[in-house]
Design a protein around this motif. Structure first.
Motif, PDB file in Angstrom:
ATOM      1  N   HIS A   1       2.942   7.798   2.057  1.00 34.22           N
ATOM      2  CA  HIS A   1       2.633   8.991   1.250  1.00 34.22           C
ATOM      3  C   HIS A   1       3.839   9.944   1.210  1.00 34.22           C
ATOM      4  O   HIS A   1       3.672  11.114   0.886  1.00 34.22           O
ATOM      5  CB  HIS A   1       1.462   9.771   1.842  1.00 34.22           C
TER       6      HIS A   1
ATOM      7  N   HIS B   1      -4.608   6.656  -5.455  1.00 39.63           N
ATOM      8  CA  HIS B   1      -6.045   6.931  -5.412  1.00 39.63           C
ATOM      9  C   HIS B   1      -6.578   7.128  -6.828  1.00 39.63           C
ATOM     10  O   HIS B   1      -6.167   8.063  -7.536  1.00 39.63           O
ATOM     11  CB  HIS B   1      -6.341   8.221  -4.641  1.00 39.63           C
TER      12      HIS B   1
ATOM     13  N   HIS C   1       0.865  -1.193   0.000  1.00 37.73           N
ATOM     14  CA  HIS C   1       0.000   0.000   0.000  1.00 37.73           C
ATOM     15  C   HIS C   1       0.899   1.239   0.000  1.00 37.73           C
ATOM     16  O   HIS C   1       1.367   1.694   1.040  1.00 37.73           O
ATOM     17  CB  HIS C   1      -0.929  -0.032   1.223  1.00 37.73           C
TER      18      HIS C   1
ATOM     19  N   ASP D   1       0.567   2.398   3.605  1.00 34.20           N
ATOM     20  CA  ASP D   1      -0.096   3.617   3.121  1.00 34.20           C
ATOM     21  C   ASP D   1       0.926   4.759   3.078  1.00 34.20           C
ATOM     22  O   ASP D   1       0.619   5.899   3.454  1.00 34.20           O
ATOM     23  CB  ASP D   1      -1.294   3.976   4.012  1.00 34.20           C
TER      24      ASP D   1
ATOM     25  N   GLU E   1      -6.223   2.273  -5.641  1.00 31.25           N
ATOM     26  CA  GLU E   1      -7.095   2.382  -4.456  1.00 31.25           C
ATOM     27  C   GLU E   1      -8.290   3.227  -4.853  1.00 31.25           C
ATOM     28  O   GLU E   1      -8.152   4.423  -5.096  1.00 31.25           O
ATOM     29  CB  GLU E   1      -6.330   3.023  -3.282  1.00 31.25           C
TER      30      GLU E   1
ATOM     31  N   HIS F   1       1.553   5.141  -2.023  1.00 29.84           N
ATOM     32  CA  HIS F   1       1.081   6.202  -2.930  1.00 29.84           C
ATOM     33  C   HIS F   1       2.273   6.907  -3.572  1.00 29.84           C
ATOM     34  O   HIS F   1       3.280   7.156  -2.914  1.00 29.84           O
ATOM     35  CB  HIS F   1       0.226   7.215  -2.171  1.00 29.84           C
TER      36      HIS F   1
END
Ligand code: AMP
Ligand code: FE
Ligand code: FE
Ligand code: ZN
Length: 290
Positions: free
Chosen positions: A260, A44, A12, A258, A69, A14
């Motif tokens: 970022h 996303h 996961h 996640d 996602e 980004h």
């Protein structure tokens, strides 16, 4: 690399294609530096991060899954307020229906950002669409970029403060996002040959993690294949309950940080807030299922 019991993965992540601050090339390089065995780029509502990584070429020592996602609308009976996201793994990035669906979601974001800016302006927060576009280049814009601009211009001290005071759900500059319904999100991922997984269940804000079982059953009937069990915000208790749930319903388990980049400064790729890791075996099971 020897894929022993200690190998770890991060499914996961980004990139700059959405609201991450590392480019796909930088993500590939960092994943190698960190000795991760496998990663997925899950931006996303866009596959551009995965596409760019594949274009650059994934180093042979690293296993790579394409990802996305999708912001989806939960089933009608859904009782929680939190973020409802469906991850898609190992999708064919050129799938026409997937790309058409993502284009619709991207278009909706383009309409939403000026609305958010308008609301901020009416609260005397002087940020403009031009400034925002300057910040980002060609990546997909979202609230984190607006939050970063607000920090830069001194309206708030942190991204968190921007969300807590202005941009978070229920706050004065919040504008709802168009979402496709969860059955379509799952269908479109399956149609692209991918594996649909419910993201970070704890962020749905259930009172008890056990309460999401009904939702999981509903989503499984729609074609859901997995649960994101390992996630930095998931306590050991939550992880063990979600693992039980995945086993009971014959669903895959996945996990990731996640990541970022500087938009979530406390979260490091592969290790979250420090001692977090996702075992490599989950990648193998995911691959076996395809
Ligand atoms: P958007 O795609 O514009 O709806 O923004 C969603 C993204 O904002 C999430 O993926 C997170 O990266 C970030 N986000 C959401 N809530 C918060 C929060 N309270 N603090 C910091 N970042 C957040
Ligand atoms: Fe994000
Ligand atoms: Fe998410
Ligand atoms: Zn995410």
């Amino acid at each position: 690399m020897d894929y022993n019991n200690n190998a770890t993965i991060d499914l996961h992540i980004h990139s700059t294609a959405s609201d991450g601050t590392f480019s796909p090339a930088e993500i590939l390089a960092l994943a190698q530096d960190l000795n991760l065995a496998a990663i997925a780029i899950t931006d996303h509502d866009t596959v551009n991060g995965s596409k760019e990584a594949l274009g650059i070429g994934v180093p042979p020592s690293l296993k790579f899954l394409t990802g996305v996602e999708i912001s989806a609308a939960p089933p009608p009976s859904f009782p929680y307020s939190g973020s409802f996201h469906i991850l898609g793994y190992s999708i064919k990035i050129d799938d026409p229906l997937l790309n058409k669906t993502l284009a619709t979601l991207q278009e909706a974001r383009k309409n939403r950002n000026p609305e958010i800016i308008g609301r901020l302006n009416s609260m005397s927060v002087a940020v403009s669409m031009d400034e925002l576009l300057n910040e980002v280049g060609d990546g997909q814009l979202g609230r984190p970029h607006i939050a970063r601009l607000m920090v830069k211009k001194g309206y708030v001290e942190s991204i968190k403060e921007a969300f807590d005071k202005y941009l978070g759900k229920g706050k004065p500059a919040y504008v709802d996002k168009y979402r496709i319904d969860c059955s379509s999100a799952i269908e479109v991922i399956l149609g692209a040959g991918g594996v649909p997984v419910i993201a970070h269940p704890y962020l749905l804000n259930p009172e008890n993690i056990e309460d999401i079982e009904e939702l999981v059953i509903t989503l499984k009937a729609m074609g859901l294949k997995g649960i994101e069990v390992y996630y930095p915000e998931h306590s050991p208790h939550v992880i063990s309950k979600l693992a039980d749930m995945a086993n009971r319903h014959e669903l895959l388990m996945t996990g990731g940080t996640d990541f970022h980049g500087s938009l979530k400064p406390k979260i490091k790729m592969g290790s979250g807030k420090g001692d977090f890791f996702v075992p490599y075996i989950l990648y193998e099971k995911l691959i076996e299922s395809i």
